[in-house]
Scaffold this active site. Structure first.
Site, PDB file in Angstrom:
ATOM      1  N   ASP A 485       0.539  -1.384  -0.083  1.00 15.76           N
ATOM      2  CA  ASP A 485      -0.030   0.123   0.133  1.00 15.76           C
ATOM      3  C   ASP A 485       0.860   1.295  -0.125  1.00 15.76           C
ATOM      4  O   ASP A 485       2.149   1.267   0.299  1.00 15.76           O
ATOM      5  CB  ASP A 485      -0.974   0.005   1.171  1.00 15.76           C
ATOM      6  CG  ASP A 485      -2.361   0.525   1.080  1.00 15.76           C
ATOM      7  OD1 ASP A 485      -2.309   1.478  -0.206  1.00 15.76           O
ATOM      8  OD2 ASP A 485      -3.369   0.435   1.813  1.00 15.76           O
ATOM      9  N   ASP A 554     -10.715   1.930  -3.392  1.00 20.31           N
ATOM     10  CA  ASP A 554     -11.256   1.743  -1.969  1.00 20.31           C
ATOM     11  C   ASP A 554     -12.445   1.670  -1.958  1.00 20.31           C
ATOM     12  O   ASP A 554     -13.288   1.239  -1.032  1.00 20.31           O
ATOM     13  CB  ASP A 554     -10.958   2.683  -1.064  1.00 20.31           C
ATOM     14  CG  ASP A 554      -9.288   2.419  -0.280  1.00 20.31           C
ATOM     15  OD1 ASP A 554      -8.918   1.279  -0.638  1.00 20.31           O
ATOM     16  OD2 ASP A 554      -9.046   3.057   0.539  1.00 20.31           O
TER      17      ASP A 554
END
Ligand code: GLA
Length: 744
Positions: A485, A554
């Site tokens: 990430d 997301d």
């Protein structure tokens, strides 16, 4: 006398105000250009040609990119004394200076302060390796000696040309690369319809279309990290039309393989020719190129098709699966990710039960997301712990190995999340290595998501970041998957390591990231790596050379994902598209799409789930098991089939797409209604594509008891299915259907 000397010196210095004036020689003598043979250089693929003309004075001009020409030499007849070419139009790699006044591919500032570069052909070579034909063209500026190599890699079967430049400084002084693009491409059409992608967190890959005028259009990112969440370094260009077509007309698709700041500009000359200059953004990056240094620019990928946007996408996807995506074309496991089901709030027990459920529902992997590390600064929220990558003993006293073994015992693979480029101010790392943080002296180091960026231009930080990956892989004998990430952009940019050479920061950061990735792939060729950056902040062919897939966004809301996945798929193949079913409403949106719709959509990418399975009702769980089970029947088509888009969600009430196997014997069709339609409107006719018109296909709807199409479980010819007869009734908003087709 002693007193007079300094005064005389001061007077002289005032008369010669700058260093540059001292070193530049102004005479009317000009450098003589050696004559070269007028000739054609053509870069060919199965269906396309890029044709360059070398003029007698060595000027290099792009004269054609598009359909494959049987005899590109015909361009030798071009009358270059006419207005058509006067040295400034169509230059293949235009540089600032000389006659050229448009957007440059190359802008060099020399040690004497001058800015002019004029590039002329000196020779070229063609070589072949693993079936890829590389044409290398050598150019030179005769005044400064600067050299450029243009490299074109032709991928014959996929109709893709990867183009990039290398700049060589043979001089004795450092020069500044104010701009050093990968490529400049001249195209000539009556109209240009540009499709490109902008975005924001949870709204990744939003599509925009515009007809280009004579004002300059620029797609750029100055975000450093998370470069693609604002704009994506890719586009489609429909030629000779103001209308977007999926199936007809000429379309060029372009994508830059670079994960940092980029810039793609579209400039019409004072006729109608369009120059597309693409490469690293020059923003704060006048890169110093030392004597004998070589600067290699990233690859710009181009394809051309006369089969509309669909043809261009399929070319790029075929290239990506074979050459562009790490492990491309192979199937990646379905998974349950812990994030939206548990966030930071879990114990070993929570995770074991989630693994039980994942295995019970037929998923293939469990991924432990954020929250597993940090002891002095435990990672119980996003405001502490990043940088301290040891297992949190309070939450997980048995360790990661225990979890991985449990997963493997259940027949699941095991994956884990890291965010190695970042540090929370509340961490041991931030206290131990303040000099590793991206910063500019004396200025506040702004926080984003309560964190700072580590300076990957620094080799010590590169070692550290590699070490995090390496140590995480050692937490258990077998870790199958790493989610990498990167949750913020660079601000207050600057590197304590680079000292006065801050112009190198953005470029060296991205190259530092790639150095780490290369080391990782040397040591861990088999681990599956997901590239995540607050969702789709790093969706580009630079990162994909090392990563198997991306976290598309997301935002897992079904309706939002229709638009994002449609746009992502225009440039990137479905095999990279992490696509999860989560609960509704969730923390990203308040939309409530039916579970079936969410599944039917997630199944068009790499299927996963991201919720607490315990919260599913028995009926929901049964549906989940059914959808997951049927996915395995056609998943290989999602990963390696050719995509055909059947309905554009930006242009009506429906979205539809299908994947077809290479031999056209199998296909899977996905259809969705995204606005209210009435039952009285009847079924929606989707014209299936890519099937063999002569073969007969049995059509079976998935995930339901009662089909929404009258032809379910019957067999039809490919021609019939392409004719508009395939018209499932999707009259309710958020109704959806998946059909599996197999030739008899
Ligand atoms: C980012 C990612 C999410 C999740 C969280 C964890 O937002 O995009 O998928 O991993 O970080 O903090």
């Amino acid at each position: 006398m002693k007193r007079i000397l300094p005064v005389a010196c001061a007077l002289l210095c005032a008369l010669v105000p700058s260093q540059a004036r001292k070193t530049q020689k102004f005479t009317h003598e000009t450098v003589q250009l050696p004559a070269v043979e007028r000739q054609i250089i053509s870069v060919q693929t199965e269906n396309t040609s890029l044709v360059l003309l070398v003029h007698e004075n060595g000027a290099l001009q792009t004269v054609h990119y598009g359909t494959r020409l049987p005899n590109p030499e015909e361009y030798l007849a071009l009358d270059t004394s006419s207005e058509d070419y006067n040295g400034d139009k169509g230059a293949t790699y235009p540089a600032t200076g000389g006659r050229y006044v448009g957007e440059p591919a190359l802008h060099v500032k020399y040690a004497d302060g001058s800015h002019n570069t004029e590039l002329y052909y000196t020779g070229h070579e063609v070589s072949t390796k693993d079936g890829v034909v590389t044409t290398t063209i050598r150019l030179r500026d005769y005044v400064t000696g600067l050299r450029v190599r243009l490299l074109y890699e032709a991928y014959e079967k996929q109709d893709v040309i990867a183009s990039h430049a290398e700049i060589l400084n043979p001089g004795e002084k450092t020069v500044e690369l104010v701009q050093a693009a990968s490529s400049s491409l001249y195209v000539d059409a009556d109209e240009y319809l540009l499709t490109h992608f902008w975005g924001a967190w949870a709204a990744d890959m939003q599509l925009e279309r515009e007809v280009l005028g004579h004002d300059m259009k620029v797609i750029e990112s100055r975000r450093g990290t998370q470069a693609t969440q604002g704009n994506n370094p890719s586009f489609l260009l429909s030629l000779n039309t103001r209308e977007f077509s999926e199936t007809t007309g000429e379309v060029i698709a372009g994508a830059l393989a670079w994960s940092g700041n980029f810039r793609i500009s579209f400039e019409k000359d004072n006729g109608h020719r369009l120059n597309i200059v693409s490469g690293i953004s020059p923003h704060a990056s006048a890169y110093p190129l030392a004597p004998q240094g070589i600067f290699e620019t990233p690859r710009m990928l181009y394809t051309w098709s006369d089969q509309g946007a669909g043809g261009a996408s399929r070319n790029l996807h075929r290239w990506a699966r074979k050459y562009g995506v790490y492990g491309g074309g192979t199937v990646n496991p379905t998974l349950l990710n812990s994030w939206e089901g548990a966030y930071f709030n879990f114990t070993t027990e929570t995770l074991l039960r989630m693994m039980d459920d994942a295995a019970g529902m037929g998923l293939e992997m469990f991924v432990l997301d954020d929250g597993w590390f940090g002891n002095d600064y435990p990672r119980n929220s996003d405001n502490a712990g990043l940088g301290d990558w040891e297992v949190n003993v309070k939450k997980l006293p048995e360790g990661i190995d225990y979890l991985a073994q449990y997963a493997h015992g259940k027949g699941l693979k095991f994956g884990i999340w890291i965010e190695p480029e970042m540090v929370n101010p509340d961490s041991n790392l931030a206290h131990e290595h303040p000099e590793w943080v991206v910063q500019s002296p004396g200025r506040e180091i702004y926080q984003g998501r309560n964190q700072w960026v580590l300076d990957l231009s620094n080799p010590a930080v590169q070692d550290f970041v590699f070490g995090i990956f390496d140590r995480t892989m050692q937490l258990a004998p077998h870790i199958d998957y790493i989610k990498w990430d990167c949750n913020r952009v660079v601000q207050s940019f600057g590197s304590p390591y680079l000292g006065a050479e801050q112009d190198r920061f953005y470029v060296d950061y991205t190259q530092g990231l790639y150095k780490v990735m290369r080391r990782i792939r040397e040591k861990y060729p088999h681990v599956i790596v997901q590239c995540c950056s607050s969702g789709g902040g790093r969706v580009d062919y630079g990162a994909l050379a090392y990563c198997n897939e991306v976290w598309t966004s997301d935002n897992t809301d079904g309706l939002s994902r229709v638009f994002m996945q449609y746009a992502t798929n225009l440039i990137y193949p479905a095999c990279i598209m992490g696509s999860h079913v989560s609960a509704v409403p969730n923390h990203q949106t308040g939309n409530v799409t039916p579970l079936k719709f969410r599944f039917d959509l997630a199944c068009s990418g790499r299927l996963g789930m991201e919720l607490q399975p315990r919260n599913l009702t028995p009926a929901e769980r049964a549906l989940a098991e059914r959808c997951i089970g049927s996915y395995y029947q056609y998943r290989d088509l999602v990963f390696s089939g050719d995509v055909y888009r059947l309905a554009d969600p930006y242009d009506g009430s429906y979205y539809g797409l299908m994947y077809v196997s290479e031999d056209r014997s199998r296909a899977v069709v996905f259809t969705y209604c995204i606005r209210f339609e009435s039952r009285s409107v009847g079924g929606k006719a989707f014209r299936l594509q890519g099937l063999d018109p002569e073969r007969t296909y049995r059509v079976t709807e998935q995930n339901v008891d009662r089909s929404c199409w009258w032809g379910n479980e019957k067999a039809f010819s490919g021609k019939f299915l392409a004719s508009g007869s395939f018209n499932p009734v999707l009259s309710q908003m958020y109704s959806s259907a998946v059909f599996y087709l197999e030739a008899e």
